[in-house]
Write a protein that holds these residues in place. Structure first.
Motif, PDB file in Angstrom:
ATOM      1  N   GLY A 196      -8.616  -0.372   1.329  1.00 44.23           N
ATOM      2  CA  GLY A 196      -9.164   0.876   0.859  1.00 44.23           C
ATOM      3  C   GLY A 196      -9.949   0.700  -0.434  1.00 44.23           C
ATOM      4  O   GLY A 196     -10.071  -0.395  -0.988  1.00 44.23           O
ATOM      5  N   THR A 225      -1.575   5.967   3.055  1.00 44.04           N
ATOM      6  CA  THR A 225      -2.622   5.653   4.025  1.00 44.04           C
ATOM      7  C   THR A 225      -3.469   6.900   4.229  1.00 44.04           C
ATOM      8  O   THR A 225      -3.227   7.942   3.607  1.00 44.04           O
ATOM      9  CB  THR A 225      -2.012   5.151   5.341  1.00 44.04           C
ATOM     10  OG1 THR A 225      -3.062   4.699   6.194  1.00 44.04           O
ATOM     11  CG2 THR A 225      -1.194   6.236   6.027  1.00 44.04           C
ATOM     12  N   PHE A 226      -4.469   6.842   5.081  1.00 42.49           N
ATOM     13  CA  PHE A 226      -5.340   7.992   5.284  1.00 42.49           C
ATOM     14  C   PHE A 226      -4.626   9.089   6.085  1.00 42.49           C
ATOM     15  O   PHE A 226      -3.759   8.799   6.905  1.00 42.49           O
ATOM     16  CB  PHE A 226      -6.612   7.558   6.015  1.00 42.49           C
ATOM     17  CG  PHE A 226      -7.560   6.789   5.134  1.00 42.49           C
ATOM     18  CD1 PHE A 226      -8.371   7.448   4.223  1.00 42.49           C
ATOM     19  CD2 PHE A 226      -7.611   5.407   5.197  1.00 42.49           C
ATOM     20  CE1 PHE A 226      -9.233   6.734   3.406  1.00 42.49           C
ATOM     21  CE2 PHE A 226      -8.473   4.691   4.384  1.00 42.49           C
ATOM     22  CZ  PHE A 226      -9.294   5.356   3.484  1.00 42.49           C
ATOM     23  N   GLU A 267     -10.996  -3.887   4.575  1.00 41.38           N
ATOM     24  CA  GLU A 267     -10.640  -2.911   5.604  1.00 41.38           C
ATOM     25  C   GLU A 267      -9.157  -2.564   5.561  1.00 41.38           C
ATOM     26  O   GLU A 267      -8.747  -1.518   6.077  1.00 41.38           O
ATOM     27  CB  GLU A 267     -11.006  -3.459   6.990  1.00 41.38           C
ATOM     28  CG  GLU A 267     -12.488  -3.709   7.212  1.00 41.38           C
ATOM     29  CD  GLU A 267     -13.309  -2.435   7.166  1.00 41.38           C
ATOM     30  OE1 GLU A 267     -12.767  -1.343   7.475  1.00 41.38           O
ATOM     31  OE2 GLU A 267     -14.503  -2.529   6.813  1.00 41.38           O
ATOM     32  N   ARG A 317       0.841  -1.201   0.000  1.00 44.16           N
ATOM     33  CA  ARG A 317       0.000   0.000   0.000  1.00 44.16           C
ATOM     34  C   ARG A 317       0.872   1.246   0.000  1.00 44.16           C
ATOM     35  O   ARG A 317       1.652   1.469   0.943  1.00 44.16           O
ATOM     36  CB  ARG A 317      -0.907  -0.030   1.229  1.00 44.16           C
ATOM     37  CG  ARG A 317      -2.001   1.012   1.222  1.00 44.16           C
ATOM     38  CD  ARG A 317      -3.042   0.670   2.282  1.00 44.16           C
ATOM     39  NE  ARG A 317      -3.962   1.778   2.498  1.00 44.16           N
ATOM     40  CZ  ARG A 317      -5.045   1.710   3.254  1.00 44.16           C
ATOM     41  NH1 ARG A 317      -5.322   0.578   3.874  1.00 44.16           N
ATOM     42  NH2 ARG A 317      -5.825   2.752   3.407  1.00 44.16           N
TER      43      ARG A 317
END
Length: 412
Positions: free
Chosen positions: A363, A275-276, A360, A272
């Protein structure tokens, strides 16, 4: 780019003896099957070549004793293998479901000439499919036969009728057919799938398990020899009251799906790129919430496998009880059926929840069609829909409260 299957088969795999449960050749086979599973599922490529490779490996003979040319595995080892194959490709594992179910019935039966002949065919690589379901039957799973009937033809018979949900038969060499004898008795026949008058159609249109060949089988004036028909009263027939293996295999495939979900979840987190903004960590791999989710998936995979193997142990105990008298056999069969039903309730739920938890950690981008991650939920939901869980739970509860015997039809 994935190597074409034909080339990989010719250059990579050589099977001089049947694979065993723990052989490196078996793991290499499963690694290869997993390599093309996503593309096959996404693009609806039927796994004919994979099944040919399984024939060559003699995986279908895993449970047959070594002295008879097989892999010599016990039931627990068989289910360990099914979980691993369900991880690699749940469609392929499901294709073999009825093969392992029928082979187990043959192994539990007296070694008559016809049973030895069928075991020899399996040792030589034959795959067995099944044709049992008729939509005209009023109660699904009851074993009722309405239209598939034998008529006398000299020293044998002719078979006519239509079956549905014939999982695995599209890829099979032999087919196990539930039918009516001329005197109206429900019986079984095991016949070659290439016999004149048999038509296998890939018309399964479910949203999951789309490559299992679970379609329609038509029998039109098919010749059936007398010794290919098995009646319940035959001295060499399997008379164990519960047909647990077939349904526990579906539960084992779902346990395999959780393993695959766990692997995909770890890959999503490790790859990934962002991230947020309100995450507590800069890197996804350091995010405690993502770590917690992957940890939960890991626990789910462990629990599912342990539950399936506990139920498989009960089947090994059943096989030992077969020689200990009718009472011991029936008690062991009841216990095996009860544990398999309980296993289904828990493992199906764990699989469906795990397939949702996967997103979860990924994303919105993880929902792209190219990744095909929705296959896990679709396949698990389809597998779980065989003998719906609420019917299983009710039967278990009735047994626990009232001592009511469990159903003996429909692979309970």
């Amino acid at each position: 780019m994935i190597q074409p299957v034909e080339k990989a088969i010719d250059s990579t795999f050589e099977f001089s003896t049947p694979v065993t449960a723990n052989s490196p050749a078996l793991q290499a086979l499963f690694d290869f099957i997993a390599l093309g599973a996503i593309e096959r599922e996404r693009d609806r490529i039927l796994p004919y070549d994979v099944i040919d490779l399984i024939r060559r490996s003699k995986l279908g003979a895993l449970r047959i004793p070594v002295a008879e040319g097989g892999g010599g595995a016990n039931v627990r080892e068989l289910f360990e293998v099914v979980i691993r194959l369900g991880d690699a490709d749940p469609n392929v594992a499901h294709i073999l479901r009825n093969h392992f179910f029928v082979t187990e019935q043959i192994l539990r039966s007296a070694r008559s000439d016809r049973y030895r002949r069928w075991l020899k065919a399996v040792v030589d690589g034959a795959i067995i499919g099944l044709a049992a379901t008729e939509l005209e039957a009023k109660r699904a799973g009851s074993g009722e036969v309405v239209s598939t009937k034998l008529t006398p033809d000299g020293d044998g018979y002719r078979l006519n009728g239509i079956k549905y949900y014939s999982t695995g038969s599209l890829f099979a060499d032999l087919i196990y057919v539930r039918l009516l004898t001329p005197d109206g008795i429900v019986a079984i026949a095991i016949i070659p799938t290439n016999r004149e008058g048999i038509t296998l159609v890939d018309d399964w249109d479910g949203f999951g398990q789309r490559l299992t060949g679970s379609g329609t089988t038509t029998f039109t004036n098919v010749r059936v020899e007398a010794d290919e028909v098995i009646k319940e009263t035959d001295p060499d027939a399997d008379n164990v009251p519960y047909k647990v293996v077939a349904h526990l295999i579906l539960t084992a495939v779902n346990a395999g799906i959780i393993r695959s979900v766990l692997r995909d979840a770890k890959n999503l987190v490790l790859k990934r790129p962002r991230t947020f903004y309100h995450s507590v960590s800069e890197q996804a791999s350091d995010d405690p919430l993502l770590q917690q989710t992957v940890g939960q998936l890991s626990a789910n995979a462990f629990a599912a496998e342990a539950i399936v193997l506990a139920a498989a142990d009960a089947l090994d105990r059943l096989n030992l009880a077969l020689s200990q008298g009718e009472e011991a056999k029936n008690a062991a069969a009841l216990n095996a059926s009860l544990l398999a039903a309980k296993a289904k309730l828990i493992v199906d739920d764990l699989t469906l929840r795990s397939a949702t938890l996967l997103f979860e950690v990924g994303g919105a981008s993880s929902t792209k069609t190219v990744y095909n991650l929705d296959r896990h939920w679709r396949n698990a939901r389809t597998l779980s829909s065989h003998n719906p869980s609420h019917f299983k739970a009710r039967a278990i509860g009735d047994y626990e409260i009232n001592g009511t015997a469990l159903p003996i039809g429909g692979f309970f």
